[in-house]
Design an enzyme around this catalytic site. Structure first.
Site, PDB file in Angstrom:
ATOM      1  N   GLU A 105       9.646  15.928  14.978  1.00 30.97           N
ATOM      2  CA  GLU A 105      10.165  15.998  14.216  1.00 30.97           C
ATOM      3  C   GLU A 105       9.517  16.671  13.277  1.00 30.97           C
ATOM      4  OE1 GLU A 105       9.169  11.784  11.811  1.00 30.97           O
ATOM      5  OE2 GLU A 105      10.936  12.262  11.098  1.00 30.97           O
ATOM      6  N   GLU A 144       9.658   1.217  10.821  1.00 37.35           N
ATOM      7  CA  GLU A 144      10.629   2.643  10.716  1.00 37.35           C
ATOM      8  C   GLU A 144       9.786   3.768  10.898  1.00 37.35           C
ATOM      9  OE1 GLU A 144      13.667   2.089   9.957  1.00 37.35           O
ATOM     10  OE2 GLU A 144      13.644  -0.083   9.843  1.00 37.35           O
ATOM     11  N   THR A 187       5.251   8.120  13.607  1.00 38.61           N
ATOM     12  CA  THR A 187       5.865   7.561  15.545  1.00 38.61           C
ATOM     13  C   THR A 187       4.087   7.086  15.598  1.00 38.61           C
ATOM     14  OG1 THR A 187       8.443   7.827  15.597  1.00 38.61           O
ATOM     15  CG2 THR A 187       6.743   7.457  17.262  1.00 38.61           C
ATOM     16  N   LYS A 241       1.052  -0.874   0.034  1.00 37.22           N
ATOM     17  CA  LYS A 241      -0.145  -0.166  -0.294  1.00 37.22           C
ATOM     18  C   LYS A 241       1.045   1.649  -0.442  1.00 37.22           C
ATOM     19  CE  LYS A 241      -1.711   2.766   2.792  1.00 37.22           C
ATOM     20  NZ  LYS A 241      -1.690   4.182   2.124  1.00 37.22           N
TER      21      LYS A 241
END
Ligand code: NDP
Length: 442
Positions: free
Chosen positions: A344, A216, A196, A141
């Site tokens: 981030e 990841e 995350t 996907k």
């Protein structure tokens, strides 16, 4: 408009999983040499269509064409590398009483791959290569924003001879299609790259069926520059280590930690490097940084400059007009407590934070929930190794900002995820070890 792609729903995932399940027995039973040759044929077909794929990726994701060529080059290198794997999936023989014990590596079955929009086909290839080499069938996907290279890749793989049902691409939203893959009882594993936050929900969802999971996730990597480093080289290299792909990179060195005594000299070099960065049309050969992926992403990134106490030291350039442009921006001095130094950003903003000594550099580098990547710049070899061992990340470079190679493992510590991609270690994530005991006593 570049392209229109019908949006799939959860039932398309069910169909894709059924197709992958039907293709599994023949694919896993295929002789290892034949599987190896097929992966090599896919690599060859990607190489033949490298420019087409690179332009498609550059246009869909807004990335610099030179970067896109490098990424598609990595796709074919990944397939070449894992073409060596089917015939090298070795087991052990273990001394035991009364017979022989040995191990074999079995494929997991149907594997679900969920990938993001920042390096669309490259990150898909990191998962596809080892998954297929190990005898799994897959449902891929891509992110809704960037499905085009995945769809074209599936055609190229079929042309190269990959049997029907071994690779299935479903283009639909994460919250329906992705979630269905996570819940599906016939999916043995999810390999995910992305935020995350979503990674956390995937790990929780996968627990219901005890699915294997590789995650990841995000990063907030530190680029640690000691005063004894080659400051010119470190400063010239720093911008692309965070502004490459417009900062939309999980390995972005978005915290630049600089030893206080070298701060002024480093900043002077950094400023000239940032200001000479060529930001513009992704299809212009000279471009080093393109726009952000979407209006929403630009809004999120821009919000970091609205925070109280933010010190913008200098900015590079960005074109005016249509496109989600954002000029590369250096914040200095930044506090380790600033939001820009903790979250981030996934955009072209870097925070420069001064440090006094080695111990403080290590403490600052580790003061994050993430642990993906990072760099250490120093001419002192012993210090380089001491700091490399002390920094809690999965990948580190000394006097370099490279993070990823096809032949070496890649993945995070802490909330940057778990499991390793690439290199020989990725095969562990797509196989189960089976122990077989054969009694030999008469
Ligand atoms: P997401 O984590 O939301 O998306 C990554 C992939 O997961 C996409 O294919 C997405 O599908 C899919 N997905 C989303 N929700 C679910 C779900 N509930 N179950 C299963 N799959 C799901 O990242 P975004 O694209 O929204 O980006 C948001 C932020 O995440 C960025 O600003 C950045 O900070 C971070 N990020 C980090 C990446 C990294 O490599 N570390 C990569 C991408 C993002 P779809 O998009 O089609 O809905």
């Amino acid at each position: 408009m570049l392209a229109e792609v019908p949006r799939a729903g959860a039932e398309a995932v069910d169909e894709a999983v059924a197709a992958a399940r039907a293709a599994l027995p023949a694919w896993r039973a295929l002789d290892p040499g034949a599987r190896a040759r097929l992966l090599a044929a896919i690599a060859a077909n990607v190489e033949e269509h490298l420019e087409e794929l690179a332009v498609l990726e550059a246009r869909n994701a807004g990335k610099a064409i030179g970067d896109a060529r490098g990424e598609i080059g990595m796709v074919l290198d990944t397939f070449r590398y894992y073409a060596g794997a089917p015939e090298r999936l070795l087991g052990d023989t273990i001394p035991v009483a009364g017979g022989h014990a040995f191990t074999v590596r079995e494929p997991l079955g149907v594997v679900g791959l969920i990938v993001p929009w920042n390096f669309p086909l490259t990150i898909a290839a990191w998962k596809l290569g080892p998954a297929l080499a190990a005898g799994n069938t897959v449902v891929l996907k891509p992110a809704e924003l960037t499905p085009l290279t995945a769809l074209r890749f599936a055609e190229l793989a079929a042309e190269a001879g990959l049997p029907q049902g071994v690779l299935n691409v479903v283009v639909g939203p994460g919250r329906t299609c992705g979630q269905r893959m996570v819940e599906h009882p016939d999916v043995a594993k999810i390999a995910f790259t992305g935020s995350t936050e979503v990674g956390r929900s995937i790990a929780a969802g996968a627990a219901q069926t005890i699915k294997r999971v590789t995650l990841e996730l995000g990063g907030k990597s530190a680029n640690v520059v000691f005063a004894d480093a080659d400051l010119q080289t470190a400063a010239q290299a720093a911008p692309l280590a965070v502004f490459g792909n417009a900062g939309q990179d999980c390995c972005a060195r978005s915290r630049i930690l600089v030893e206080q005594s070298a701060l002024d000299e480093f900043l002077a070099e950094l400023e000239s490097a940032v200001k000479s960065l060529r930001v513009g049309d992704p299809l212009d050969e000279a471009t080093q940084m393109g726009p952000l992926i979407s209006a929403g992403q630009r809004e999120t990134v821009a919000s970091f400059l609205d925070d109280e106490g933010v010190n913008v030291a200098f900015r590079g350039s960005a074109p005016e007009g249509p496109g989600y442009w954002f000029a590369p921006t250096i914040l200095c001095p930044a506090s380790p407590d600033d939001r820009a130094a903790r979250e981030e950003i996934f955009g072209p903003i870097a925070a420069v934070i001064p440090f006094r000594d080695e111990a403080e550099a290590i403490a600052l580098a580790n003061d994050t929930i993430y642990g993906l990547s990072g760099s250490i710049w120093t001419r002192d070899g012993a210090r380089a190794l001491r700091v490399a061992r002390a920094v809690e990340t999965g990948v580190l470079s000394i006097n370099s900002n490279s993070s990823v190679r096809v032949t070496t493992p890649f993945g995070g510590f802490k909330q940057s995820g778990y499991g390793r991609e690439l290199g020989p270690h990725a095969l562990d994530a797509y196989t189960e070890v089976k122990t077989i005991y054969y009694a030999t006593e008469a």
